[in-house]
Scaffold this motif. Structure first.
Motif, PDB file in Angstrom:
ATOM      1  N   GLN A  16     147.617  53.887  29.867  1.00  7.79           N
ATOM      2  CA  GLN A  16     147.636  54.120  31.311  1.00  7.79           C
ATOM      3  C   GLN A  16     148.978  54.717  31.737  1.00  7.79           C
ATOM      4  OE1 GLN A  16     146.889  50.610  33.669  1.00  7.79           O
ATOM      5  NE2 GLN A  16     146.983  51.726  35.600  1.00  7.79           N
ATOM      6  N   ILE A  17     150.053  54.196  31.202  1.00  4.96           N
ATOM      7  CA  ILE A  17     151.381  54.710  31.514  1.00  4.96           C
ATOM      8  C   ILE A  17     151.514  56.159  31.057  1.00  4.96           C
ATOM      9  CG2 ILE A  17     153.805  54.553  30.781  1.00  4.96           C
ATOM     10  CD1 ILE A  17     153.426  51.491  30.811  1.00  4.96           C
ATOM     11  N   ILE A  18     151.082  56.439  29.843  1.00  9.68           N
ATOM     12  CA  ILE A  18     151.181  57.797  29.305  1.00  9.68           C
ATOM     13  C   ILE A  18     150.347  58.759  30.144  1.00  9.68           C
ATOM     14  CG2 ILE A  18     150.692  59.286  27.321  1.00  9.68           C
ATOM     15  CD1 ILE A  18     151.257  56.754  25.554  1.00  9.68           C
ATOM     16  N   ARG A  19     149.139  58.345  30.496  1.00 12.05           N
ATOM     17  CA  ARG A  19     148.271  59.209  31.318  1.00 12.05           C
ATOM     18  C   ARG A  19     148.902  59.463  32.685  1.00 12.05           C
ATOM     19  NH1 ARG A  19     144.252  55.481  29.647  1.00 12.05           N
ATOM     20  NH2 ARG A  19     144.051  54.904  31.833  1.00 12.05           N
ATOM     21  N   TRP A  20     149.466  58.422  33.292  1.00 10.93           N
ATOM     22  CA  TRP A  20     150.112  58.579  34.609  1.00 10.93           C
ATOM     23  C   TRP A  20     151.272  59.567  34.526  1.00 10.93           C
ATOM     24  CZ3 TRP A  20     155.192  57.482  36.010  1.00 10.93           C
ATOM     25  CH2 TRP A  20     155.469  57.599  37.372  1.00 10.93           C
ATOM     26  N   LEU A  21     152.096  59.436  33.490  1.00 13.79           N
ATOM     27  CA  LEU A  21     153.279  60.292  33.372  1.00 13.79           C
ATOM     28  C   LEU A  21     152.918  61.745  33.082  1.00 13.79           C
ATOM     29  CD1 LEU A  21     156.379  60.529  33.298  1.00 13.79           C
ATOM     30  CD2 LEU A  21     156.245  60.014  30.838  1.00 13.79           C
ATOM     31  N   THR A  22     151.910  61.956  32.227  1.00 11.95           N
ATOM     32  CA  THR A  22     151.640  63.298  31.701  1.00 11.95           C
ATOM     33  C   THR A  22     150.434  64.015  32.294  1.00 11.95           C
ATOM     34  OG1 THR A  22     150.253  62.408  29.940  1.00 11.95           O
ATOM     35  CG2 THR A  22     152.621  62.658  29.466  1.00 11.95           C
ATOM     36  N   GLY A  23     149.534  63.275  32.900  1.00 11.16           N
ATOM     37  CA  GLY A  23     148.328  63.887  33.427  1.00 11.16           C
ATOM     38  C   GLY A  23     147.204  64.021  32.410  1.00 11.16           C
ATOM     39  N   TYR A  24     147.438  63.597  31.170  1.00 14.80           N
ATOM     40  CA  TYR A  24     146.349  63.617  30.196  1.00 14.80           C
ATOM     41  C   TYR A  24     145.268  62.642  30.629  1.00 14.80           C
ATOM     42  CZ  TYR A  24     149.035  66.104  26.586  1.00 14.80           C
ATOM     43  OH  TYR A  24     149.735  67.036  25.870  1.00 14.80           O
ATOM     44  N   ASP A  25     143.996  62.986  30.320  1.00 14.71           N
ATOM     45  CA  ASP A  25     142.952  61.976  30.410  1.00 14.71           C
ATOM     46  C   ASP A  25     142.918  61.284  29.042  1.00 14.71           C
ATOM     47  OD1 ASP A  25     141.589  63.746  28.665  1.00 14.71           O
ATOM     48  OD2 ASP A  25     140.172  64.384  30.200  1.00 14.71           O
ATOM     49  N   GLN A  26     142.099  60.247  28.898  1.00 15.43           N
ATOM     50  CA  GLN A  26     142.100  59.488  27.643  1.00 15.43           C
ATOM     51  C   GLN A  26     141.716  60.367  26.454  1.00 15.43           C
ATOM     52  OE1 GLN A  26     143.348  56.400  27.469  1.00 15.43           O
ATOM     53  NE2 GLN A  26     143.157  56.433  25.249  1.00 15.43           N
ATOM     54  N   ALA A  27     140.724  61.238  26.637  1.00 20.94           N
ATOM     55  CA  ALA A  27     140.310  62.120  25.542  1.00 20.94           C
ATOM     56  C   ALA A  27     141.433  63.072  25.144  1.00 20.94           C
ATOM     57  CB  ALA A  27     139.063  62.904  25.939  1.00 20.94           C
ATOM     58  N   GLY A  28     142.151  63.595  26.112  1.00 20.80           N
ATOM     59  CA  GLY A  28     143.269  64.499  25.824  1.00 20.80           C
ATOM     60  C   GLY A  28     144.397  63.789  25.100  1.00 20.80           C
ATOM     61  N   LEU A  29     144.682  62.563  25.511  1.00 26.45           N
ATOM     62  CA  LEU A  29     145.707  61.767  24.838  1.00 26.45           C
ATOM     63  C   LEU A  29     145.301  61.510  23.388  1.00 26.45           C
ATOM     64  CD1 LEU A  29     148.222  59.987  24.671  1.00 26.45           C
ATOM     65  CD2 LEU A  29     146.905  58.162  25.788  1.00 26.45           C
ATOM     66  N   GLU A  30     144.068  61.101  23.183  1.00 28.00           N
ATOM     67  CA  GLU A  30     143.581  60.837  21.825  1.00 28.00           C
ATOM     68  C   GLU A  30     143.586  62.102  20.975  1.00 28.00           C
ATOM     69  OE1 GLU A  30     139.828  58.812  22.371  1.00 28.00           O
ATOM     70  OE2 GLU A  30     140.828  57.104  23.337  1.00 28.00           O
ATOM     71  N   ARG A  31     143.302  63.243  21.583  1.00 24.61           N
ATOM     72  CA  ARG A  31     143.330  64.522  20.865  1.00 24.61           C
ATOM     73  C   ARG A  31     144.756  64.844  20.402  1.00 24.61           C
ATOM     74  NH1 ARG A  31     139.950  66.660  23.823  1.00 24.61           N
ATOM     75  NH2 ARG A  31     141.306  67.318  25.518  1.00 24.61           N
ATOM     76  N   GLN A  32     145.741  64.627  21.262  1.00 21.00           N
ATOM     77  CA  GLN A  32     147.134  64.879  20.892  1.00 21.00           C
ATOM     78  C   GLN A  32     147.564  63.990  19.717  1.00 21.00           C
ATOM     79  OE1 GLN A  32     149.437  67.139  21.925  1.00 21.00           O
ATOM     80  NE2 GLN A  32     147.898  68.112  23.209  1.00 21.00           N
ATOM     81  N   ILE A  33     147.111  62.750  19.751  1.00 17.02           N
ATOM     82  CA  ILE A  33     147.433  61.826  18.664  1.00 17.02           C
ATOM     83  C   ILE A  33     146.758  62.289  17.372  1.00 17.02           C
ATOM     84  CG2 ILE A  33     147.128  59.460  17.825  1.00 17.02           C
ATOM     85  CD1 ILE A  33     147.394  58.621  20.861  1.00 17.02           C
ATOM     86  N   ALA A  34     145.484  62.642  17.454  1.00 15.36           N
ATOM     87  CA  ALA A  34     144.743  63.087  16.272  1.00 15.36           C
ATOM     88  C   ALA A  34     145.314  64.374  15.678  1.00 15.36           C
ATOM     89  CB  ALA A  34     143.269  63.288  16.628  1.00 15.36           C
TER      90      ALA A  34
END
Length: 120
Positions: A34-52
């Motif tokens: 939630q913190i990462i999404r708030w700071l960066t604007g990623y949605d959960q799928a986008g965050l998971e994609r960056q990690i992958a």
């Protein structure tokens, strides 16, 4: 001038450290996300994609959909440096994230971490 090595460090390598730090203090991976999404604007799928994709920090922040308009409200010290005084924009974004995870691990309320005004 040589760039700091953290810029080329894989976000996916540091992400589990954020999770571990939060969990050690009774917080959840969902709160870290939630913190990462708030700071960066990623949605959960986008965050998971960056990690992958094992994106480095430079790519992670360069591809961030939209940094929070309230990010400038993040103040304090991380690694002995005041985040609001960091000149390099990428380093400042990385330290903003570090500061937010620190606040989470210290038990700060999510509304305060996300710089939300208190409803009155």
């Amino acid at each position: 001038m040589t760039e700091h090595r953290i810029f080329a460090t894989g976000f996916a390598k540091v992400y589990p450290l954020y999770i571990r730090k939060a969990e050690a203090k009774g917080r959840t991976p969902q709160e870290v996300d939630q913190i990462i999404r708030w700071l960066t604007g990623y949605d959960q799928a986008g965050l998971e994609r960056q990690i992958a994709q094992a994106s480095d920090f430079r790519t992670f922040f360069d591809q961030a959909p939209a940094m929070s308009a309230e990010a400038h409200l993040i103040k304090g010290v991380v690694c002995g440096v005041r985040v609001e005084d960091i000149d390099n924009p990428l380093m400042q974004k990385i330290r903003y994230l570090d500061k937010l995870v620190d606040e989470l691990a210290k038990g700060k309320a999510m509304d305060k971490i996300l710089r939300r005004p208190i409803a009155g």
